[in-house]
Design a protein around this motif. Structure first.
Motif, PDB file in Angstrom:
ATOM      1  N   GLY A  11       0.814  -1.210   0.000  1.00  0.00           N
ATOM      2  CA  GLY A  11       0.000   0.000   0.000  1.00  0.00           C
ATOM      3  C   GLY A  11       0.848   1.261   0.000  1.00  0.00           C
ATOM      4  O   GLY A  11       0.565   2.213  -0.730  1.00  0.00           O
ATOM      5  N   MET A  35      -4.157   0.053  -4.472  1.00  0.00           N
ATOM      6  CA  MET A  35      -4.353   0.704  -3.181  1.00  0.00           C
ATOM      7  C   MET A  35      -5.726   0.394  -2.617  1.00  0.00           C
ATOM      8  O   MET A  35      -5.875   0.111  -1.426  1.00  0.00           O
ATOM      9  CB  MET A  35      -4.168   2.215  -3.315  1.00  0.00           C
ATOM     10  N   THR A  71      -5.380   6.337   0.973  1.00  0.00           N
ATOM     11  CA  THR A  71      -6.142   5.749  -0.131  1.00  0.00           C
ATOM     12  C   THR A  71      -7.425   6.513  -0.404  1.00  0.00           C
ATOM     13  O   THR A  71      -7.660   6.935  -1.538  1.00  0.00           O
ATOM     14  CB  THR A  71      -6.457   4.270   0.167  1.00  0.00           C
TER      15      THR A  71
END
Length: 96
Positions: A11, A35, A71
């Motif tokens: 991530g 992500m 994100t």
């Protein structure tokens, strides 16, 4: 635990790729999709108390929370808020 760490690293690396200059649009789309998949996985792994991994490691939960924040803070507001409450109530004054 190893899967969790791999998800966090993936991530973070994806976030760097998305925001780097001169990245082709198709790569940006792929990174954003990765992500989202990683963030969805993190949400699925969050414990009822708002933490990830172990309750005595609030720093790890803070890292996971950061990944969700990077994100999509609006889409992941509920797990972010649960993690924030956990982190704030389980850290010491010296930060440990």
């Amino acid at each position: 635990m190893r899967k969790w760490m791999v998800g966090c690293v993936a991530g973070c690396l994806s976030a760097v790729a998305v925001w780097s200059a001169n990245v082709p649009e198709d790569l940006k789309r792929d990174a954003e999709a990765a992500m989202k998949r990683g963030a969805d996985w993190l949400v699925d792994q969050q414990q009822h108390g708002g933490y990830w991994a172990l309750p005595d490691t609030p720093a790890l939960s803070a890292l996971a929370m950061w990944g969700l924040q990077v994100t999509d803070p609006e889409a992941y507001a509920l797990p972010i808020n649960r993690a924030l409450v956990f982190v704030l109530t389980h850290t010491q004054e010296d930060g440990s």
